[in-house]
Scaffold this motif. Sequence first.
Motif, mmCIF file in Angstrom:
data_model
loop_
_atom_site.group_PDB
_atom_site.id
_atom_site.type_symbol
_atom_site.label_atom_id
_atom_site.label_comp_id
_atom_site.label_asym_id
_atom_site.label_seq_id
_atom_site.Cartn_x
_atom_site.Cartn_y
_atom_site.Cartn_z
ATOM 1 N N THR A 124 0.810 -1.211 0.000
ATOM 2 C CA THR A 124 0.000 0.000 0.000
ATOM 3 C C THR A 124 0.851 1.272 0.000
ATOM 4 O O THR A 124 0.552 2.227 0.710
ATOM 5 C CB THR A 124 -0.939 0.025 1.221
ATOM 6 O OG1 THR A 124 -0.153 -0.181 2.413
ATOM 7 C CG2 THR A 124 -2.006 -1.032 1.114
ATOM 8 N N ASN A 125 1.907 1.294 -0.821
ATOM 9 C CA ASN A 125 2.682 2.530 -0.915
ATOM 10 C C ASN A 125 2.130 3.477 -1.965
ATOM 11 O O ASN A 125 2.584 4.612 -2.074
ATOM 12 C CB ASN A 125 4.157 2.227 -1.182
ATOM 13 C CG ASN A 125 4.347 1.330 -2.384
ATOM 14 O OD1 ASN A 125 3.398 0.763 -2.922
ATOM 15 N ND2 ASN A 125 5.579 1.197 -2.823
ATOM 16 N N THR A 126 1.153 3.018 -2.763
ATOM 17 C CA THR A 126 0.451 3.906 -3.691
ATOM 18 C C THR A 126 -1.033 3.543 -3.703
ATOM 19 O O THR A 126 -1.423 2.423 -3.339
ATOM 20 C CB THR A 126 0.989 3.803 -5.136
ATOM 21 O OG1 THR A 126 0.652 2.527 -5.683
ATOM 22 C CG2 THR A 126 2.487 4.033 -5.192
ATOM 23 N N THR A 127 -1.843 4.478 -4.152
ATOM 24 C CA THR A 127 -3.284 4.250 -4.242
ATOM 25 C C THR A 127 -3.606 3.119 -5.199
ATOM 26 O O THR A 127 -4.463 2.266 -4.923
ATOM 27 C CB THR A 127 -3.992 5.531 -4.705
ATOM 28 O OG1 THR A 127 -3.522 6.641 -3.948
ATOM 29 C CG2 THR A 127 -5.495 5.418 -4.553
ATOM 30 N N ILE A 177 -7.050 1.135 -0.021
ATOM 31 C CA ILE A 177 -7.019 2.380 -0.805
ATOM 32 C C ILE A 177 -6.695 3.570 0.084
ATOM 33 O O ILE A 177 -5.874 4.428 -0.272
ATOM 34 C CB ILE A 177 -8.361 2.575 -1.523
ATOM 35 C CG1 ILE A 177 -8.569 1.477 -2.570
ATOM 36 C CG2 ILE A 177 -8.423 3.956 -2.191
ATOM 37 C CD1 ILE A 177 -9.977 1.432 -3.129
ATOM 38 N N ALA A 178 -7.343 3.644 1.251
ATOM 39 C CA ALA A 178 -7.103 4.778 2.156
ATOM 40 C C ALA A 178 -5.654 4.801 2.624
ATOM 41 O O ALA A 178 -5.006 5.865 2.649
ATOM 42 C CB ALA A 178 -8.051 4.696 3.354
ATOM 43 N N GLY A 183 -2.947 7.717 1.536
ATOM 44 C CA GLY A 183 -2.266 8.511 2.554
ATOM 45 C C GLY A 183 -0.757 8.395 2.470
ATOM 46 O O GLY A 183 -0.035 9.394 2.546
ATOM 47 N N ARG A 184 -0.258 7.177 2.292
ATOM 48 C CA ARG A 184 1.196 6.986 2.208
ATOM 49 C C ARG A 184 1.761 7.621 0.938
ATOM 50 O O ARG A 184 2.840 8.222 0.966
ATOM 51 C CB ARG A 184 1.527 5.502 2.250
ATOM 52 C CG ARG A 184 1.211 4.821 3.571
ATOM 53 C CD ARG A 184 1.520 3.336 3.515
ATOM 54 N NE ARG A 184 2.941 3.096 3.316
ATOM 55 C CZ ARG A 184 3.456 1.920 2.962
ATOM 56 N NH1 ARG A 184 2.650 0.894 2.752
ATOM 57 N NH2 ARG A 184 4.758 1.782 2.819
ATOM 58 N N GLU A 185 1.042 7.485 -0.176
ATOM 59 C CA GLU A 185 1.521 8.082 -1.423
ATOM 60 C C GLU A 185 1.554 9.604 -1.324
ATOM 61 O O GLU A 185 2.527 10.245 -1.756
ATOM 62 C CB GLU A 185 0.620 7.647 -2.578
ATOM 63 C CG GLU A 185 1.035 8.238 -3.921
ATOM 64 C CD GLU A 185 0.063 7.902 -5.039
ATOM 65 O OE1 GLU A 185 0.213 8.458 -6.141
ATOM 66 O OE2 GLU A 185 -0.868 7.082 -4.814
#
Length: 224
Positions: free
Chosen positions: A33-36, A144-145, A149-151
């Motif tokens: 989850t490092n990008t959407t 997704i959230a 946020g991370r991206e």
Amino acid sequence: MTSDPRPIWRQGLWDNNPGLVQLLGLCPLLAVTNTTINGLGLGLATLIVLVCSNLAVSALRGALMPEIRIPAFVLIIATLVTVVDLTLQAWLHELSRTLGIFVPLIVTNCTILARAEAFASRQPPLAAVHDGLAQGAGFGLVLIALGAGRELIGQGTLFADANLLLGEWAGGMTLQLMPEGVGLLLALLPPGAFIGLGLLVALRQRLIRQPQTAPAPETSPSAA
């Protein structure tokens, strides 16, 4: 089981969300989850497996002997994951390379086996499909959230590399919300995933917490 699917959806999306309440499937949830788009891709893959496995388990619930029930569930899930993985490799090869081993690892996602055993094996197919959709959507929304946020914090963008999932036409969907080179690298690293998930869990707890208001003291009428 009532015909109203709303309790099932409330359980999957909020009351018993796999990512925020049950805290299941954390390995892929935290790893990709490092990008959407990565979160969306893995979320869709998990949702498809959940819905199809729930439907298959519910349809076969009267034909499986208790002794082979769990192995049969695992076999169904593994077969569906293999189909999804090969489909990604054939049609979305770059996204498949990005998600890597974490698509095959959907087999080990405790959410899928837990829903097959606790719900789908005891309910008719329509209710099982609703449960798969609700649990998959709840898990996907967390992916997704967390990815968004991370991206955003890590590299100042949203929907980067959307073309990996949606095709070449989506290459221009990237939103550059901060100047290039500005971002907190920690958010893109594994510790950032743990921190981000912890914040999401804390936010949910804050939202469900009821205000503690002390009841007004009763007053007795004064004596005449």
